[in-house]
Structures are given as C-alpha cells and as structure tokens.
Design a protein around this motif. Structure first.
Motif, PDB file in Angstrom:
ATOM      1  N   TYR A  32     -25.271   1.693  20.593  1.00 23.00           N
ATOM      2  CA  TYR A  32     -25.819   0.540  19.901  1.00 23.00           C
ATOM      3  C   TYR A  32     -24.799  -0.576  20.093  1.00 23.00           C
ATOM      4  N   SER A  94     -21.574   1.066  18.314  1.00 25.32           N
ATOM      5  CA  SER A  94     -21.667   2.251  17.479  1.00 25.32           C
ATOM      6  C   SER A  94     -22.611   3.224  18.174  1.00 25.32           C
ATOM      7  N   VAL A  95     -22.739   4.393  17.602  1.00 22.52           N
ATOM      8  CA  VAL A  95     -23.605   5.418  18.206  1.00 22.52           C
ATOM      9  C   VAL A  95     -24.486   6.036  17.134  1.00 22.52           C
ATOM     10  N   HIS A  97     -25.852   8.622  14.642  1.00 24.19           N
ATOM     11  CA  HIS A  97     -25.136   9.660  13.901  1.00 24.19           C
ATOM     12  C   HIS A  97     -23.626   9.413  13.930  1.00 24.19           C
ATOM     13  N   GLY A  98     -23.235   8.142  14.046  1.00 22.82           N
ATOM     14  CA  GLY A  98     -21.826   7.809  14.169  1.00 22.82           C
ATOM     15  C   GLY A  98     -21.164   7.465  12.861  1.00 22.82           C
ATOM     16  N   ASN A  99     -21.803   7.812  11.742  1.00 20.36           N
ATOM     17  CA  ASN A  99     -21.163   7.669  10.439  1.00 20.36           C
ATOM     18  C   ASN A  99     -20.888   6.208  10.103  1.00 20.36           C
ATOM     19  N   ASN A 100     -21.740   5.291  10.606  1.00 20.73           N
ATOM     20  CA  ASN A 100     -21.636   3.864  10.298  1.00 20.73           C
ATOM     21  C   ASN A 100     -20.349   3.230  10.806  1.00 20.73           C
ATOM     22  N   ARG A 101     -19.668   3.865  11.726  1.00 20.69           N
ATOM     23  CA  ARG A 101     -18.421   3.315  12.235  1.00 20.69           C
ATOM     24  C   ARG A 101     -18.714   2.398  13.416  1.00 20.69           C
ATOM     25  N   LEU A 102     -18.184   1.166  13.345  1.00 21.93           N
ATOM     26  CA  LEU A 102     -18.384   0.162  14.390  1.00 21.93           C
ATOM     27  C   LEU A 102     -17.050  -0.080  15.076  1.00 21.93           C
ATOM     28  N   PHE A 104     -14.832  -2.361  17.500  1.00 17.59           N
ATOM     29  CA  PHE A 104     -14.776  -3.740  17.992  1.00 17.59           C
ATOM     30  C   PHE A 104     -13.876  -3.856  19.212  1.00 17.59           C
TER      31      PHE A 104
ATOM     32  N   TYR B  33     -18.764  -1.940   3.366  1.00 17.05           N
ATOM     33  CA  TYR B  33     -17.525  -1.747   4.117  1.00 17.05           C
ATOM     34  C   TYR B  33     -16.440  -2.709   3.648  1.00 17.05           C
ATOM     35  N   LEU B  45     -11.301  -1.362  10.209  1.00 13.75           N
ATOM     36  CA  LEU B  45     -12.033  -0.691   9.143  1.00 13.75           C
ATOM     37  C   LEU B  45     -11.063  -0.036   8.160  1.00 13.75           C
ATOM     38  N   ILE B  56     -15.876   7.092   4.314  1.00 11.02           N
ATOM     39  CA  ILE B  56     -14.765   6.951   5.260  1.00 11.02           C
ATOM     40  C   ILE B  56     -13.598   6.269   4.550  1.00 11.02           C
ATOM     41  N   ILE B  97     -27.562   2.389  10.750  1.00 13.12           N
ATOM     42  CA  ILE B  97     -26.521   2.244  11.767  1.00 13.12           C
ATOM     43  C   ILE B  97     -27.009   1.449  12.977  1.00 13.12           C
ATOM     44  N   GLN B 101     -24.182  -5.220  10.872  1.00 12.34           N
ATOM     45  CA  GLN B 101     -23.486  -5.399   9.602  1.00 12.34           C
ATOM     46  C   GLN B 101     -23.481  -6.893   9.275  1.00 12.34           C
TER      47      GLN B 101
END
Lengths: 114, 112
Positions: A32, A94-95, A97-102, A104, B33, B45, B56, B97, B101
């Motif tokens: 993504y 992001s990917v 099922h990536g746990n909302n981690r972006l 940069f 976040y 993050l 997280i 996701i 954001q």
C-alpha cells in the motif's frame, strides 16, 4: 520489514516545468503506497495512494503517481510546478496485515524557483 | 483546517516538569498514532492504539506515557524529559490500513 527509498535530498525545478519526486520501496507481498506533503509548521497532508487497480493514480493539487511493480517504484509527478508546491514530500508504504505500521522515506525537499 | 486537532501548538517545559499533549479526532477512526519528528526528517513512530488498546510501543522511554481515554482522544503524558526530546510531536488517525493516516499539525515541544 517494509522500507522506502527517496534517493534525492532536494529537487529544484523552475515554475511551470514538470516536477518528479522519486520513490522506490521494498516489501514482502503487495504494497500500500502513499505520498504526503508537509508545509512549514504543519502536519503531513495526504496527496494520493495506490492500493490496487490502475497503476496511474491521481491525487490532490494536480499531483499523480505511477505504480511500477517491476521496478518497485512509485514516483510522484506534476506536469507544471507552482511556487506553492515548495515543501517536504514523503513517500510511505504499508502492507496488508501490517499492524498499521507505515514506513516513511527520508523525504525530499522540493524547491520551485519562480 | 485539519481533522485531527492537537493541543497545545507549542510547549516549553523544564526537565522536571510534567505536561500532557492532547489529540482529538471525530472521524470515527479506530487507530490512533503518536509520532516524533525532528526538523527535515521523517516522522518516527512512537505508539499505536487500535480500538483503544495499545498495539505498538516502539521501545519508547518510559518518560513518555500514552493514554487513550476513548475512541476520539489520545494523550501523551510527559515527565522528566531530556533536551533531545525537543521535537514536533504529531498525532494521526486512520480507519483501516489501506486508508491514509490523517495528521494533526503537531505540538512543537522545547525542553529547557
């Protein structure tokens, strides 16, 4: 883990000329992809995204980007740059099922010269 | 105008002070976040809340303490900060996701 590379620190372009900001990515699986812009003393503003479908995506303020899976690139483009486009641009990935981690990229300072 | 509201916009505090940063969104987003951003660098993050639960923690020092009182609010409690903690602190929210954001304009924090 996903990662993004923005190879240039600064992009200088004359007003009215085409603007390109480069981005390549590395992920396991389908990405993504997002572009954000940041003006001084502001937060990040969303420009456009690629999730699936047409490789050419259009976004805000006349920007567009082309997803190239074989080159793992997602370059941001604008046909005719404006002085007001001068800002800091971030590519992000992001990917599913990536746990909302972006993740940069380091960012590109764009300077549009009048 | 941004849809994510952060207060205060600026904060100056001493290393022994306790203060809190606040973030609010009314878009119905269930992920929120906290990021730290140094000048001309990408956001880093710090914490992610998903459905009001901490999902997280990027090994952030305990002098930063996040709190999510409800689905619209996010706080960051600060205590005994160091000069290197001076930065722009950004809050963001998202629905899923594959959606972008949304960022607030941040709190610019200076530690004396």
């Amino acid at each position: 883990a996903q990662s993004v590379a923005q190879p240039e620190d600064q992009v200088n372009v004359a007003e009215g000329n085409p603007l390109t900001v480069k981005c390549t990515y590395s992920v396991s699986g389908n990405p993504y992809l997002f572009w954000y812009v940041q003006y001084p003393n502001r937060g990040l503003q969303f420009l456009l995204k690629y999730i699936t479908g047409d490789n050419l995506v259009k976004g805000s303020y006349g920007f567009e980007a082309e997803f190239n899976k074989s080159q793992t690139s997602f370059h941001l483009k604008k046909p005719s740059a404006l002085v007001s486009d001068s800002a800091l641009y971030f590519c992000a990935v992001s990917v599913p099922h990536g746990n909302n981690r972006l993740a940069f990229g380091k960012g590109n300072q764009v300077v549009v010269i009048p | 105008d941004t849809e994510v509201t952060q207060t205060p916009k600026h904060l100056v505090m001493g290393m022994t002070n306790k203060k809190s940063l606040k973030c609010e969104q009314h878009m119905g987003h269930r992920a929120m976040y906290w990021y730290k951003q140094k000048a001309k660098k990408p956001p880093e993050l710090m914490f992610v809340y998903s459905y009001e639960k901490l999902s997280i923690n990027e090994s952030v020092p305990s002098r930063f303490s996040p709190e999510c009182p409800n689905s619209s609010l996010l706080n960051l409690h600060l205590h005994a900060l160091q000069p290197e903690d001076s930065a722009l602190y950004l809050c963001a929210s998202s629905s899923t996701i594959d959606q972008p954001q949304h960022f607030g304009d941040g709190t610019r924090l200076s530690i004396l």
